[in-house]
Design a protein around this motif. Sequence first.
Motif, PDB file in Angstrom:
ATOM      1  N   GLU A 182     -13.843   7.715  67.338  1.00  0.00           N
ATOM      2  CA  GLU A 182     -14.159   7.364  68.723  1.00  0.00           C
ATOM      3  C   GLU A 182     -12.877   7.091  69.519  1.00  0.00           C
ATOM      4  N   LYS A 199     -17.493  -2.539  83.093  1.00  0.00           N
ATOM      5  CA  LYS A 199     -16.864  -1.253  82.852  1.00  0.00           C
ATOM      6  C   LYS A 199     -15.370  -1.419  82.591  1.00  0.00           C
ATOM      7  N   SER A 205      -9.183  -5.815  72.503  1.00  0.00           N
ATOM      8  CA  SER A 205     -10.475  -6.357  72.043  1.00  0.00           C
ATOM      9  C   SER A 205     -11.492  -6.350  73.182  1.00  0.00           C
ATOM     10  N   ARG A 206     -11.026  -6.680  74.385  1.00  0.00           N
ATOM     11  CA  ARG A 206     -11.930  -6.688  75.542  1.00  0.00           C
ATOM     12  C   ARG A 206     -12.420  -5.278  75.854  1.00  0.00           C
ATOM     13  N   GLU A 216     -12.687  -2.764  73.700  1.00  0.00           N
ATOM     14  CA  GLU A 216     -13.627  -2.361  72.650  1.00  0.00           C
ATOM     15  C   GLU A 216     -14.986  -3.027  72.835  1.00  0.00           C
ATOM     16  N   ALA A 217     -14.958  -4.272  73.294  1.00  0.00           N
ATOM     17  CA  ALA A 217     -16.220  -4.969  73.539  1.00  0.00           C
ATOM     18  C   ALA A 217     -17.004  -4.312  74.674  1.00  0.00           C
ATOM     19  N   LYS A 218     -16.291  -3.920  75.725  1.00  0.00           N
ATOM     20  CA  LYS A 218     -16.961  -3.266  76.850  1.00  0.00           C
ATOM     21  C   LYS A 218     -17.556  -1.936  76.429  1.00  0.00           C
ATOM     22  N   LEU A 219     -16.854  -1.223  75.560  1.00  0.00           N
ATOM     23  CA  LEU A 219     -17.320   0.093  75.120  1.00  0.00           C
ATOM     24  C   LEU A 219     -18.276   0.001  73.935  1.00  0.00           C
ATOM     25  N   ASP A 220     -18.360  -1.204  73.353  1.00  0.00           N
ATOM     26  CA  ASP A 220     -19.222  -1.451  72.193  1.00  0.00           C
ATOM     27  C   ASP A 220     -18.889  -0.497  71.049  1.00  0.00           C
ATOM     28  N   THR A 221     -17.575  -0.321  70.812  1.00  0.00           N
ATOM     29  CA  THR A 221     -17.132   0.533  69.710  1.00  0.00           C
ATOM     30  C   THR A 221     -15.727   0.141  69.287  1.00  0.00           C
ATOM     31  N   THR A 222     -15.378   0.463  68.066  1.00  0.00           N
ATOM     32  CA  THR A 222     -14.028   0.205  67.566  1.00  0.00           C
ATOM     33  C   THR A 222     -13.156   1.420  67.850  1.00  0.00           C
TER      34      THR A 222
END
Length: 301
Positions: free
Chosen positions: A62, A2, A39-40, A42-48
């Motif tokens: 988003e 999270k 970047s981390r 965005e990766a956690k949220l799986d969105t740009t």
Amino acid sequence: MKARSDELQVFICVIECGSISAAAEQVGQTPSAISRTLSRLEAKLDTTLINRTTRRMDLTEEGKFFFERAKQILQQMEELEERLALRHQTPSGRLRVNAASPFMLHAIVPYVSEFRQRYPDILLELNTNDLIIDLLEQSTDIAIRIGVLADSTLHARALGSSPLNILASPAYLAHYGTPRTVQDLAGHSLLGFTQTETLNHWPLRHAEGDRLHIQPKMSASSGETLRQLALAGEGIVCLSDFMTHQDITQGTLKVLLADANSGYRQPINAVYYRNSQLALRIQCFMDFMQEKLACYAYKDS
């Protein structure tokens, strides 16, 4: 995994600062560290969240949605921490204060050390702006405003008032002479403000009233700039006592036409959105500033 609060803070800082490099300077990290945090996240949220190029940076849809919610979440966290601190009567948390640069330099900065010693758990963030700001857009808790308030949507607390004086340096007066009457000002170099026309209405009694509308020979947007010009002997100026008290005491600026001064005092107010009962740090700062302004007789009697 999270998202963490520190990642949200970095994301918000990047958006508000307008660039990764500016945000890095703001938080004391390297641009590459800020970029990795984004970047981390965005990766956690799986969105740009942000479309980044070498020249510009734009929020995605988003990202816009997340930005507003993230600000709300962090504000709620601050309020929660504040409420817990209030249970122990210990003011704490970040306090964002905005004021015009002259007031910040001459009426706040000299007392910062004492304030921090008295309230070590309050984290001060001091910002200056010579124009009226939107408190919500600038994430400001308190703004100090000089003069009559116009925005009725804000809560306000009067901290005191400051007289206005007509001033010039000894060097200017030695070279151009001392005006003895209000009419004599017409033959002198008058320094005034570029913005807020009412600031060029000097509190001088004359045949047409108690306010003299002057036409400046030189103008500036900041009172501190005008103060420096007056100290350099460039002309006669009308400035608040809170920023020239020491100059007058030291004799680097002389008070002129005191007998003609109408005695107008500029109101000094703290404006804010939050209820001070819910924000102990705000209450403490306003109490502290009122105390300090009263010491210099700026508070109305």
